[in-house]
Scaffold this motif. Structure first.
Motif, PDB file in Angstrom:
ATOM      1  N   PRO A 246     -37.708 -33.592  30.528  1.00  0.00           N
ATOM      2  CA  PRO A 246     -38.262 -34.106  29.301  1.00  0.00           C
ATOM      3  C   PRO A 246     -37.468 -35.666  28.726  1.00  0.00           C
ATOM      4  N   GLU A 247     -38.265 -36.532  28.185  1.00  0.00           N
ATOM      5  CA  GLU A 247     -37.534 -37.413  27.609  1.00  0.00           C
ATOM      6  C   GLU A 247     -36.714 -37.301  26.077  1.00  0.00           C
ATOM      7  N   GLU A 248     -36.201 -38.096  25.872  1.00  0.00           N
ATOM      8  CA  GLU A 248     -35.459 -37.791  24.563  1.00  0.00           C
ATOM      9  C   GLU A 248     -36.317 -37.688  23.205  1.00  0.00           C
ATOM     10  N   ARG A 249     -36.296 -37.196  22.380  1.00  0.00           N
ATOM     11  CA  ARG A 249     -36.869 -37.016  21.202  1.00  0.00           C
ATOM     12  C   ARG A 249     -38.178 -36.189  21.655  1.00  0.00           C
ATOM     13  N   GLN A 250     -38.453 -35.531  22.603  1.00  0.00           N
ATOM     14  CA  GLN A 250     -39.735 -34.730  22.723  1.00  0.00           C
ATOM     15  C   GLN A 250     -39.077 -33.278  22.595  1.00  0.00           C
ATOM     16  N   PHE A 259     -37.157 -26.385  20.475  1.00  0.00           N
ATOM     17  CA  PHE A 259     -36.232 -27.016  21.374  1.00  0.00           C
ATOM     18  C   PHE A 259     -36.383 -28.624  21.259  1.00  0.00           C
ATOM     19  N   PHE A 260     -35.478 -29.540  20.632  1.00  0.00           N
ATOM     20  CA  PHE A 260     -35.550 -30.862  20.395  1.00  0.00           C
ATOM     21  C   PHE A 260     -34.585 -31.620  21.202  1.00  0.00           C
ATOM     22  N   ALA A 282     -38.520 -28.357   8.251  1.00  0.00           N
ATOM     23  CA  ALA A 282     -37.072 -28.861   8.462  1.00  0.00           C
ATOM     24  C   ALA A 282     -37.122 -29.764   9.591  1.00  0.00           C
ATOM     25  N   ALA A 283     -38.161 -29.462  10.764  1.00  0.00           N
ATOM     26  CA  ALA A 283     -38.091 -30.142  11.742  1.00  0.00           C
ATOM     27  C   ALA A 283     -38.964 -31.593  11.561  1.00  0.00           C
ATOM     28  N   VAL A 284     -39.813 -31.657  10.564  1.00  0.00           N
ATOM     29  CA  VAL A 284     -40.518 -33.021  10.375  1.00  0.00           C
ATOM     30  C   VAL A 284     -39.553 -33.624   9.388  1.00  0.00           C
ATOM     31  N   ALA A 285     -38.629 -32.929   8.547  1.00  0.00           N
ATOM     32  CA  ALA A 285     -37.991 -33.770   7.756  1.00  0.00           C
ATOM     33  C   ALA A 285     -36.666 -34.241   8.555  1.00  0.00           C
ATOM     34  N   ALA A 286     -36.425 -33.646   9.688  1.00  0.00           N
ATOM     35  CA  ALA A 286     -35.353 -34.344  10.580  1.00  0.00           C
ATOM     36  C   ALA A 286     -35.960 -35.303  11.445  1.00  0.00           C
ATOM     37  N   GLY A 287     -37.338 -35.555  11.458  1.00  0.00           N
ATOM     38  CA  GLY A 287     -37.733 -36.571  12.255  1.00  0.00           C
ATOM     39  C   GLY A 287     -37.973 -36.067  13.485  1.00  0.00           C
ATOM     40  N   GLU A 288     -38.460 -34.757  14.004  1.00  0.00           N
ATOM     41  CA  GLU A 288     -38.612 -34.069  14.956  1.00  0.00           C
ATOM     42  C   GLU A 288     -40.044 -33.827  15.154  1.00  0.00           C
TER      43      GLU A 288
END
Length: 288
Positions: A246-250, A259-260, A282-288
Motif C-alpha cells: 500500500p501507499e501512504e494514506r491508503q 487499517f490506515f 472518527a476515521a473521517v474526522a482524522a482525515g482517513e
C-alpha cells in the motif's frame, strides 16, 4: 486463583470435555478447553495467554519470532579496539554477533561479560585487543525449527543465543531463549530493555502500531484475534490481505478492523493506525 487451583479446575474440565469429543485431537481439546474456561471467567486473561502460548509453541517456527537481520546489532571485528569496546559496553544487549569482511560473515558471538573479564586482566592492553579471541563460537539454527524444539535445544546446550539461517545458509536473524519464553509468559522487561513494543493508544481510541510489531503480540496486548497463519507482523498482514504494497494514506478494512497506512519507507510499511471497522466517523474526522 492459585496455580494449584487453576490446574485442578483445568484437569476437571479436560476430563469432562474429552470424554464427549473423540473426533478432536488432544491438542485441539486442550485449546478448546482453555478458550471455554476463559469465556466462562474461570481463567483470567494472563493465565489464558500463558496456556495458549505453551500449546502453540510447536506451531511456530524460529522465523516467526526472530530479530530480523536488518534490526540486528553487530560488531565489526576489524574496527579499532577502542571502538569495539565502546560499542559493546554501550549496547543494551549482553550478546552481540561478530562479523569480519562482510556483515553476512558471522565469525563469533561476543558476550559483554567476557570482554569485562578480559579487561580485568593485569596485562590487558586496550590497543592490542583482538576481540575474535574472546568471542564464542556462533551457533546457527534453521529458520524452520519449531519453537518447542528450539527451546529444548537451548536448555540442552545451556546457551541463550542462536543465529538463524535459511536453507542456503544465509543469516536471516537471531533468536534468544528470552524470545521463546516471551511467547509463553509475555513481554519480559528489565531496567536495560529498549522499548520495542511499538504500540500506542491514542486519545481517540485508535491504536498506532509499528509495522514490525508481531501479530501475536498485538493480539495478546489488546485481546484481539487477528490471524497470524499467513503473516508474522502487522505490516505483513496488511500486505497479505490487500495483495499489494500500500501507499501512504491508503486504508483497508478486514477482520473487523480498519487499517490506515501512516508511513511507508521504500517497500516497507512502518506505521499504521488501527481502529474498529465501524468507527467511520472518527476515521473521517482524522482525515482517513
Amino acid at each position: 486463583m492459585s496455580g494449584g487451583s487453576l490446574l485442578r479446575r483445568f484437569l476437571i474440565w479436560l476430563r469432562g470435555l474429552w470424554s464427549g469429543r473423540p473426533e478432536l485431537s488432544a491438542h485441539e481439546r486442550l485449546l478448546g478447553t482453555v478458550d471455554q474456561l476463559y469465556g466462562e471467567g474461570s481463567v483470567v486473561k494472563d493465565d489464558r495467554d500463558r496456556l495458549d502460548g505453551i500449546l502453540h509453541l510447536g506451531e511456530l517456527e524460529v522465523y516467526d519470532i526472530m530479530v530480523h537481520r536488518t534490526a540486528m546489532r553487530t560488531i565489526n571485528a576489524d574496527d579499532m579496539p577502542a571502538e569495539v569496546i565502546r560499542q559493546i559496553l554501550e549496547s543494551p544487549f549482553t550478546r552481540l554477533p561478530l562479523w569480519r569482511g562482510s556483515s553476512d560473515n558471522i565469525v563469533g558471538v561476543i558476550h559483554a561479560k567476557d570482554l569485562l573479564r578480559a579487561m580485568a586482566e593485569p596485562d590487558f592492553e586496550r590497543d592490542k585487543l583482538d576481540i575474535s579471541k574472546i568471542a564464542q563460537k556462533p551457533w546457527f539454527v534453521p529458520d524452520s525449527t519449531n519453537l518447542k524444539d528450539q527451546l529444548n535445544a537451548f536448555l540442552r546446550r545451556k546457551v541463550h543465543f542462536a543465529l538463524v539461517v535459511d536453507e542456503y545458509g544465509d543469516v536471516q536473524g537471531l533468536v534468544t531463549l528470552e524470545d521463546i519464553l516471551e511467547e509463553i509468559v509475555g513481554e519480559i522487561a528489565d531496567e536495560h530493555d529498549i522499548d520495542v513494543q511499538g504500540v500506542r493508544q491514542e486519545a481517540d481510541g485508535s491504536i498506532v502500531v509499528d509495522g514490525s510489531v508481531p501479530i501475536r503480540d498485538l493480539n495478546r496486548a489488546l485481546d484481539w484475534n487477528l490471524p497470524d497463519d499467513h503473516a508474522t507482523t502487522i505490516a505483513g498482514l496488511v500486505i497479505h490481505e490487500s495483495q499489494m504494497i500500500p501507499e501512504e494514506r491508503q486504508s483497508f478494512t478486514f477482520h473487523g478492523k480498519r487499517f490506515f497506512v501512516m508511513k511507508r519507507e521504500k517497500n516497507r510499511i512502518t506505521r499504521l493506525r488501527i481502529r474498529p471497522a465501524g468507527d467511520e466517523a472518527a476515521a473521517v474526522a482524522a482525515g482517513e
